[in-house]
Design a protein around this motif. Structure first.
Motif, short mmCIF file in Angstrom:
data_model
loop_
_atom_site.label_atom_id
_atom_site.label_comp_id
_atom_site.label_asym_id
_atom_site.label_seq_id
_atom_site.Cartn_x
_atom_site.Cartn_y
_atom_site.Cartn_z
N ALA A 1 0.82 -1.21 0.00
CA ALA A 1 0.00 0.00 0.00
C ALA A 1 0.85 1.26 0.00
O ALA A 1 0.46 2.28 -0.58
CB ALA A 1 -0.92 -0.01 1.21
N ARG A 2 2.03 1.20 0.60
CA ARG A 2 2.80 2.42 0.83
C ARG A 2 4.06 2.54 -0.02
O ARG A 2 4.78 3.54 0.07
CB ARG A 2 3.16 2.52 2.31
CG ARG A 2 1.94 2.40 3.23
CD ARG A 2 2.18 3.00 4.56
NE ARG A 2 2.48 4.43 4.46
CZ ARG A 2 2.83 5.16 5.51
NH1 ARG A 2 2.93 4.60 6.71
NH2 ARG A 2 3.10 6.44 5.37
N LEU A 3 4.33 1.53 -0.83
CA LEU A 3 5.54 1.58 -1.65
C LEU A 3 5.56 2.77 -2.62
O LEU A 3 6.58 3.46 -2.72
CB LEU A 3 5.71 0.26 -2.42
CG LEU A 3 7.00 0.13 -3.23
CD1 LEU A 3 8.23 0.27 -2.35
CD2 LEU A 3 7.02 -1.21 -3.97
N PRO A 4 4.47 3.07 -3.34
CA PRO A 4 4.53 4.21 -4.26
C PRO A 4 4.87 5.54 -3.57
O PRO A 4 5.71 6.30 -4.06
CB PRO A 4 3.12 4.24 -4.88
CG PRO A 4 2.65 2.82 -4.79
CD PRO A 4 3.20 2.32 -3.49
N GLU A 5 4.24 5.83 -2.44
CA GLU A 5 4.51 7.10 -1.77
C GLU A 5 5.92 7.15 -1.22
O GLU A 5 6.55 8.22 -1.18
CB GLU A 5 3.50 7.34 -0.64
CG GLU A 5 3.64 6.38 0.52
CD GLU A 5 2.78 6.75 1.73
OE1 GLU A 5 3.09 7.75 2.40
OE2 GLU A 5 1.82 6.01 1.97
N THR A 6 6.45 6.00 -0.81
CA THR A 6 7.81 5.97 -0.26
C THR A 6 8.83 6.21 -1.35
O THR A 6 9.78 7.00 -1.17
CB THR A 6 8.07 4.62 0.42
OG1 THR A 6 7.03 4.34 1.36
CG2 THR A 6 9.40 4.63 1.16
N VAL A 7 8.67 5.56 -2.48
CA VAL A 7 9.59 5.76 -3.60
C VAL A 7 9.56 7.22 -4.04
O VAL A 7 10.60 7.80 -4.39
CB VAL A 7 9.22 4.82 -4.77
CG1 VAL A 7 10.01 5.18 -6.01
CG2 VAL A 7 9.47 3.37 -4.38
N ALA A 8 8.39 7.85 -4.01
CA ALA A 8 8.25 9.24 -4.45
C ALA A 8 9.00 10.22 -3.55
O ALA A 8 9.27 11.35 -3.96
CB ALA A 8 6.76 9.61 -4.51
N LEU A 9 9.35 9.82 -2.32
CA LEU A 9 10.09 10.70 -1.42
C LEU A 9 11.54 10.88 -1.84
O LEU A 9 12.19 11.84 -1.43
CB LEU A 9 10.06 10.14 0.00
CG LEU A 9 8.72 10.11 0.73
CD1 LEU A 9 8.86 9.35 2.05
CD2 LEU A 9 8.22 11.53 0.99
N LEU A 10 12.06 9.95 -2.65
CA LEU A 10 13.49 9.89 -2.93
C LEU A 10 13.83 10.65 -4.20
O LEU A 10 13.21 10.44 -5.24
CB LEU A 10 13.93 8.43 -3.06
CG LEU A 10 13.60 7.53 -1.86
CD1 LEU A 10 13.95 6.09 -2.17
CD2 LEU A 10 14.31 8.00 -0.61
N ASP A 11 14.86 11.50 -4.13
CA ASP A 11 15.28 12.24 -5.31
C ASP A 11 15.88 11.31 -6.35
O ASP A 11 15.76 11.56 -7.55
CB ASP A 11 16.30 13.31 -4.92
CG ASP A 11 15.66 14.43 -4.12
OD1 ASP A 11 14.87 15.18 -4.70
OD2 ASP A 11 15.93 14.53 -2.91
N VAL B 1 18.22 7.52 4.24
CA VAL B 1 17.87 7.84 5.63
C VAL B 1 17.42 9.29 5.75
O VAL B 1 16.41 9.60 6.39
CB VAL B 1 19.06 7.56 6.56
CG1 VAL B 1 18.82 8.15 7.94
CG2 VAL B 1 19.33 6.06 6.66
N GLU B 2 18.16 10.21 5.10
CA GLU B 2 17.84 11.63 5.24
C GLU B 2 16.47 11.96 4.67
O GLU B 2 15.68 12.67 5.29
CB GLU B 2 18.93 12.46 4.55
CG GLU B 2 18.98 13.91 5.00
CD GLU B 2 17.98 14.80 4.29
OE1 GLU B 2 17.62 15.86 4.84
OE2 GLU B 2 17.57 14.45 3.17
N ARG B 3 16.17 11.49 3.48
CA ARG B 3 14.90 11.85 2.86
C ARG B 3 13.72 11.23 3.61
O ARG B 3 12.67 11.86 3.77
CB ARG B 3 14.86 11.40 1.39
CG ARG B 3 15.81 12.11 0.47
CD ARG B 3 15.83 13.62 0.58
NE ARG B 3 14.52 14.22 0.66
CZ ARG B 3 14.22 15.29 1.38
NH1 ARG B 3 15.16 15.87 2.12
NH2 ARG B 3 13.02 15.79 1.37
N ILE B 4 13.86 10.00 4.07
CA ILE B 4 12.75 9.34 4.76
C ILE B 4 12.52 9.95 6.13
O ILE B 4 11.38 10.22 6.51
CB ILE B 4 13.00 7.82 4.83
CG1 ILE B 4 12.78 7.21 3.43
CG2 ILE B 4 12.09 7.16 5.85
CD1 ILE B 4 13.07 5.74 3.35
#
Length: 579
Positions: A307-317, A446-449
């Motif tokens: 459920a949360r993989l798309p939003e997590t990937v989107a956090l990363l530059d 680590v920093e982005r998350i």
């Protein structure tokens, strides 16, 4: 919470910053403009020292030492970390940057140049792009890749060599990004962008090998003092601190040091993937009990990952093909929900002190038939065991044809694996690990998350002085026979149970294949075989179908490979990158 962007151009620099989504901040009139962006980050500014302006995301761990070096007149007691770093730069030049210790990405408007600075280890990311030539030359820079993607002057798109690099390493190990024309500033570098469109890169810090043949006990004693100092400087004042505790020696020693040194509560957090999945909870629980921390175990079901993989990937530059990204985000949420602003981690022990991956490379060195650094770099690439060997059957013929004349991915490694600053092969490998996976995977993830939850993730083992000392320690004391990180273990042996110090590293065993066969099955099929992926034309559909059916090998490793492809597809969709 915010990030920043900056522009250097003769053509309305304030308008260029606004077009990237920035809120332009006042600076002197001229070719520069600096601005703050909405989004998770620690950006502040602008700061002014004389005629020099800066904006940045700056957290200093040795602010008192910098203030002392500048003197009472050089650093007002109430100035922010960003202003303090700028004052150190104005007074001492790049030597002032080298003297700092912390996490920072800074843009400095100095005379007719825009100067970009990234911290020693690469904890915070920084990107830049160029457009035009001559009088029409323009530069843009930001801590946000999305902001640069919005820059109207830039004609960007998918950068295929970066696709190949990501599928090889599971991250991007150098200056390249997945967006054509946008480049990442390397850690420990100061890049001067000039109004004529040229740039000059200066290295203000790089780890250096030093011969120091003192007895092992003296090295261990000094390392212990440095570890305590690094941890103490990263503890928040007058508030509890969180620690991510896996049960391995690295996170355990950081937990033990935090518990010893902090005058507030220490709360530790571990992950479980459910009753059927292998775990290290017995070890993390033992450490939590030993250190008297308030301990919490967070269960991460596969359904939550899906459920949360798309939003997590989107956090990363830049994408990171690490299946722990969603669990890392959920841990950050748990820490933030407990009201903390800082969470420590044990990252850094492997790339700095000789963890897994080095022993196989040393064995290869003993038995290889072909000499030269290229052979060593190819073996390093092969040791990742990602998708590099599958590229001929994974990428479409059109993509392979476009990549035919691109420099090989080994070019990203040879500067570190060649005889140069490091003469010892082990130190060359550690230097490579530090400057590739450390800077472009571990720290940035680590920093982005953590920033997305209003936290600062801090890594004592990546402390500049700790790293400097690590390259003073003779290689035989880091990898002692087959005992990895020996000197690090000796330095903290009295802090932890022997069961923790002496057990071999097993790593977090993540049930990727179970997720792909279960809660991620539908998402994987829809994304990788869907219209968008087919239109982009990167991957051969027959190979993807075969991997989804787990065909092809006696001991299939398609789960990890599919995770990379799925992560890349999600990232490209999030950034709306076409062919």
């Amino acid at each position: 919470m915010s990030r920043w962007c900056a522009s250097l151009t003769a053509d309305d620099p304030v308008g260029q910053v606004a077009a990237m989504g920035g809120r332009p901040a006042p600076t002197r009139e001229g070719r520069h403009a600096l601005g703050l962006l909405d989004g998770p980050g620690a950006a502040t500014g602008p700061y002014r020292v004389g005629d020099v302006y800066a904006i940045g995301e700056v957290t200093l761990h040795n602010a008192p030492e910098l203030r002392s070096r500048l003197g009472a007149d050089g650093a007002p007691g109430d100035c922010s970390d960003g202003e303090l770093l700028l004052r150190a730069y104005v007074r001492f030049g790049t030597a002032g940057l080298s003297a700092a210790d912390g996490m920072f990405a800074l843009a400095i408007a100095e005379r007719d140049e825009l100067v970009l600075v990234r911290d020693h280890m690469g904890a915070r990311t920084l990107f830049h792009a160029h457009a035009g030539t001559g009088e029409g030359a323009a530069w843009a820079a930001s801590t946000s890749l999305r902001a640069l993607q919005r820059w109207p002057a830039l004609d960007t798109g998918l950068h295929l060599p970066a696709v190949r690099s990501f599928l090889t390493f599971a991250y991007l190990p150098g200056r390249e990004t997945l967006l054509r024309g946008i480049h990442e500033v390397l850690p420990g570098r100061c890049v001067r962008l000039k109004p004529d469109g040229t740039s000059v890169e200066e290295t203000y810090w790089e780890p250096a090998e030093v011969t120091d043949e003192r007895p092992a006990a003296e090295h261990a004693h000094e390392l212990r003092e440095l570890l305590e100092s690094a941890t103490a400087r990263r503890l928040p004042a007058a508030e509890p601190v969180g620690v991510l505790l896996s049960g391995g020696v690295d996170s355990s020693l950081v937990t033990a040091l935090a518990a010893k040194l902090h005058d507030q509560a220490v709360r530790s957090y571990s992950i479980s993937f459910g009753g059927d999945a292998p775990n290290e909870l017995a070890y993390s629980g033992l450490v939590a009990t030993h250190c008297h921390t308030e301990h919490q175990v967070l269960t991460v079901p596969g359904a939550a990952v899906a459920a949360r993989l798309p939003e997590t990937v989107a956090l990363l530059d830049s994408p990171v093909g690490d299946p722990l990204t969603v669990p890392n985000l959920m841990l950050a949420e748990a820490v933030a929900a407990d009201g903390m602003s800082v969470v420590l981690n044990g990252e850094g022990g492997d790339p700095v002190f000789g963890g897994p991956k080095n022993l196989p490379m040393l064995i290869h060195e003993l038995h290889r038939d072909e000499g030269g650094v290229d052979s060593r770099a190819r073996a390093y690439v092969d040791s990742y065991r990602k998708c590099h060997g599958d590229l001929p059957v994974l990428l479409t013929p059109g993509v392979l044809a476009e990549l035919a004349d691109a420099p090989p991915v080994t070019d990203l490694l040879t500067p570190y694996l060649a005889q140069g600053q490091m003469t010892s092969l082990l130190n060359q490998l550690l230097h490579t690990n530090l400057r590739t996976k450390g800077a472009h995977h571990i720290l940035t993830k680590v920093e982005r998350i953590t920033a997305s939850q209003g936290l600062e993730g801090r890594a004592p083992l990546f402390d500049r002085a700790v790293v400097d000392h690590a390259f003073r320690v003779p290689p035989r004391l880091k990898l002692a026979g087959t005992s990895e990180k020996w000197i690090l273990k000796e330095a903290v042996r009295d802090l932890l149970p022997a069961t923790i110090v002496d057990r071999p590293k097993s790593g977090m065993r993540v049930p990727v294949q179970q997720w792909l066969d279960g809660p991620l099955r539908e998402l994987g099929h829809d994304l990788l075989l869907g219209d968008s992926a087919r239109a982009r034309g990167l991957f051969r559909q027959d190979t993807i179908r075969s991997w989804l059916r787990r065909e092809g090998t006696l001991l299939p490793r398609q789960g990890g490979k599919l995770w990379l492809v799925l992560t890349l597809e999600l990232w490209l969709r999030s950034f709306e990158v076409g062919a």
